[in-house]
Write a protein that holds these residues in place. Structure first.
Motif, PDB file in Angstrom:
ATOM      1  N   ALA A 103       0.903  -1.082   0.146  1.00 22.65           N
ATOM      2  CA  ALA A 103       0.095   0.377  -0.029  1.00 22.65           C
ATOM      3  C   ALA A 103       1.717   1.417  -0.205  1.00 22.65           C
ATOM      4  O   ALA A 103       0.399   2.628  -0.710  1.00 22.65           O
ATOM      5  N   ASN A 104       2.065   1.341   0.858  1.00 22.90           N
ATOM      6  CA  ASN A 104       2.663   2.267   0.849  1.00 22.90           C
ATOM      7  C   ASN A 104       3.282   2.674  -0.457  1.00 22.90           C
ATOM      8  O   ASN A 104       3.828   3.940  -1.364  1.00 22.90           O
ATOM      9  N   ALA A 105       3.553   1.261  -1.017  1.00 27.36           N
ATOM     10  CA  ALA A 105       4.886   1.657  -2.295  1.00 27.36           C
ATOM     11  C   ALA A 105       3.849   2.098  -3.389  1.00 27.36           C
ATOM     12  O   ALA A 105       4.176   3.040  -4.309  1.00 27.36           O
ATOM     13  N   MET A 106       2.095   1.747  -3.411  1.00 28.75           N
ATOM     14  CA  MET A 106       1.545   2.544  -4.285  1.00 28.75           C
ATOM     15  C   MET A 106       1.295   3.667  -4.229  1.00 28.75           C
ATOM     16  O   MET A 106       1.022   4.829  -4.773  1.00 28.75           O
ATOM     17  N   GLU A 107       0.618   4.331  -2.720  1.00 27.07           N
ATOM     18  CA  GLU A 107       1.012   5.429  -2.461  1.00 27.07           C
ATOM     19  C   GLU A 107       1.794   6.102  -3.679  1.00 27.07           C
ATOM     20  O   GLU A 107       1.774   7.697  -3.506  1.00 27.07           O
ATOM     21  N   ALA A 108       3.211   5.849  -2.801  1.00 27.35           N
ATOM     22  CA  ALA A 108       4.352   6.386  -3.614  1.00 27.35           C
ATOM     23  C   ALA A 108       4.281   6.649  -5.326  1.00 27.35           C
ATOM     24  O   ALA A 108       5.240   7.576  -5.923  1.00 27.35           O
ATOM     25  N   GLY A 109       3.590   6.436  -5.702  1.00 23.90           N
ATOM     26  CA  GLY A 109       3.706   6.121  -6.815  1.00 23.90           C
ATOM     27  C   GLY A 109       4.354   5.002  -7.448  1.00 23.90           C
ATOM     28  O   GLY A 109       4.876   5.401  -9.040  1.00 23.90           O
ATOM     29  N   LEU A 110       4.959   4.199  -6.866  1.00 25.38           N
ATOM     30  CA  LEU A 110       5.441   3.504  -7.664  1.00 25.38           C
ATOM     31  C   LEU A 110       4.972   2.194  -7.911  1.00 25.38           C
ATOM     32  O   LEU A 110       6.132   1.253  -8.296  1.00 25.38           O
ATOM     33  N   GLY A 111       4.223   1.473  -7.814  1.00 28.47           N
ATOM     34  CA  GLY A 111       3.086   0.968  -8.273  1.00 28.47           C
ATOM     35  C   GLY A 111       3.988  -0.543  -8.229  1.00 28.47           C
ATOM     36  O   GLY A 111       3.884  -0.959  -7.082  1.00 28.47           O
ATOM     37  N   ASP A 112       3.771  -1.537  -9.191  1.00 29.74           N
ATOM     38  CA  ASP A 112       4.156  -2.995  -9.091  1.00 29.74           C
ATOM     39  C   ASP A 112       5.796  -2.788  -9.407  1.00 29.74           C
ATOM     40  O   ASP A 112       6.753  -4.107  -9.224  1.00 29.74           O
ATOM     41  N   LEU A 113       6.904  -1.527  -8.697  1.00 27.16           N
ATOM     42  CA  LEU A 113       7.878  -1.478  -8.934  1.00 27.16           C
ATOM     43  C   LEU A 113       9.408  -2.140  -7.821  1.00 27.16           C
ATOM     44  O   LEU A 113       9.970  -2.699  -8.391  1.00 27.16           O
ATOM     45  N   ILE A 114       8.150  -2.508  -7.022  1.00 26.93           N
ATOM     46  CA  ILE A 114       8.690  -3.441  -5.776  1.00 26.93           C
ATOM     47  C   ILE A 114       8.278  -4.700  -5.685  1.00 26.93           C
ATOM     48  O   ILE A 114       7.083  -4.661  -6.067  1.00 26.93           O
ATOM     49  N   GLN A 115       8.980  -5.629  -5.757  1.00 27.11           N
ATOM     50  CA  GLN A 115       8.885  -6.205  -5.012  1.00 27.11           C
ATOM     51  C   GLN A 115       7.990  -7.278  -3.949  1.00 27.11           C
ATOM     52  O   GLN A 115       8.876  -7.169  -3.415  1.00 27.11           O
ATOM     53  N   TRP A 116       7.124  -7.858  -3.380  1.00 32.07           N
ATOM     54  CA  TRP A 116       7.207  -8.023  -2.039  1.00 32.07           C
ATOM     55  C   TRP A 116       6.495  -9.071  -1.847  1.00 32.07           C
ATOM     56  O   TRP A 116       5.859  -9.803  -2.251  1.00 32.07           O
ATOM     57  N   LYS A 117       7.104 -10.115  -1.152  1.00 31.82           N
ATOM     58  CA  LYS A 117       7.212 -11.752  -0.586  1.00 31.82           C
ATOM     59  C   LYS A 117       7.376 -11.844   1.442  1.00 31.82           C
ATOM     60  O   LYS A 117       7.897 -11.846   1.465  1.00 31.82           O
TER      61      LYS A 117
END
Length: 378
Positions: A272-286
């Protein structure tokens, strides 16, 4: 509008040199570094630019004056002599905060009250007002900081602290400040073409800051600043600063950044934080525990702020994680590993002596930033 201003970028202890380098990277030359602050002279356009671009500074303050003050009379007269009307209009709202260290004038409430009265007198004179000031306009937070009888008077240009990037929708128990996370990344020699991993990602701050650095996105792009409301800074100066940030962003820079955490709730918060930062799916989370970490590529960077084991009962569990991390990374000698922890025996448990370590403060906790450089291919 003043032609030149003196700005102070405040910094957490240990980060001053990094903040100074960032100021120089913006093209400002006369940079003076002291404990907790970096001072520089610039034109007015530096106010939006510094607020937008400085990743590791806490705030940008405008210096109005600096002088010796041994008595309340002296504090009043010297404060009143400063050109407050250049910065604060007749309807400006200007609360005064203060601090005093090793000074004759040690009563902070008295100092605040005297500074407030002196500014009111000056503004009434210069703006030609007989009655009281309305204070229903733009916000100008004034600070009187006394240190060894030297009074420093500033106006805060930032508003909320610069660590508030505007992307944090949620956080864990002990969140890492965004400014410190950015410093941890900048203290490595990671480049955006290399893999980047945080195996204890928490709410994702280190990975998100790495992505912003990797794509050269200005950290303040997603928020507002107190000085945007100031009428003596032309709107065009702000427009130019935002345009510059847009022009310098590298949105098409591919990144290989992954954040892992044992807690699935933290992974959801990170997303959610990455989306809010405008980074969309740029980072993988696992969701994953550290003992299952298996880096696939060479020459990567692992940067993390793992649990410190400060609480009773957590220490053994935390030490087991450090041990696991050490034995996994021994099999990946090309990787550089950077770990921030307050655990004094970290190197021993990890199983290797750090190439370098640096003292940093995570909030009020004194920590070491352990740096293990990867073996470079011959």
């Amino acid at each position: 509008m003043p032609q030149k201003v003196t700005l102070i970028a405040t910094a957490a202890m240990g980060l001053e040199a990094i903040v100074a380098q960032e100021v120089k990277n913006l093209g400002y030359k006369d940079v003076e570094v002291e404990n907790g602050r970096v001072t520089f002279e610039a034109d007015v356009s530096a106010i939006p630019r510094a607020n937008l671009w400085l990743r590791t500074a806490d705030r940008i303050k405008l210096q109005v004056g600096k002088f010796k003050a041994y008595s309340f009379d002296e504090l009043f007269e010297k404060t009143k002599a400063l050109p407050w009307e250049t910065y604060i209009p007749e309807d400006g709202e200007f609360p005064v905060i203060g601090k005093s260290v090793k000074s004759k004038l040690y009563s902070v409430p008295d100092c605040q009250s005297i500074v407030k009265k002196a500014i009111v007198e000056r503004l009434k004179q210069r703006h030609g007002i007989a009655s009281w000031l309305k204070e229903d306009g733009a916000f100008y937070r004034v600070e009187i900081a006394l240190h060894k009888d030297t009074a420093l008077l500033t106006i805060d240009t930032s508003g909320s602290g610069l660590h508030k990037r505007g992307y944090r929708t949620g956080q864990g128990e002990a969140p890492l400040k965004e400014t410190l996370a950015a410093a941890l990344v900048q203290l490595t020699n990671w480049t955006p073409d290399k893999p980047f991993v945080d195996p204890f990602c928490g709410s994702g701050t280190i990975a998100i800051e790495a992505a912003l650095i990797g794509q050269n996105i200005a950290p303040g792009f997603n928020r507002e600043f107190a000085s945007e409301e100031w009428d003596w800074i032309p709107q065009k100066v702000w427009d130019n600063a935002f345009q510059e940030a847009e022009d310098h962003a590298k949105y098409d820079q591919p990144l290989d950044i992954t954040g892992y955490d044992i807690d699935h709730r933290m992974i959801e918060i990170s997303k959610a934080n990455a989306m809010e930062a405008g980074l969309g799916d740029l980072i993988q989370w696992k969701q994953m525990q550290v003992k299952d970490l298996r880096p696939k590529q060479e020459n990567g960077y692992l940067v993390s702020n793992p649990p410190y084991g400060e609480r009773i009962g957590e220490r053994e569990e935390v030490e087991a994680m450090y041990r696991d991390l050490g034995s996994i990374m021994r099999d990946h000698p090309s990787w550089s590993v950077y770990v921030l922890t307050s655990h004094s025996n970290f190197e021993k448990i990890y199983g290797r002596q750090a190439s370098k370590k640096r003292k940093l403060f995570n909030g009020y906790i004194q920590t070491d930033y352990y740096q293990f450089f990867g073996k470079r291919p011959k």
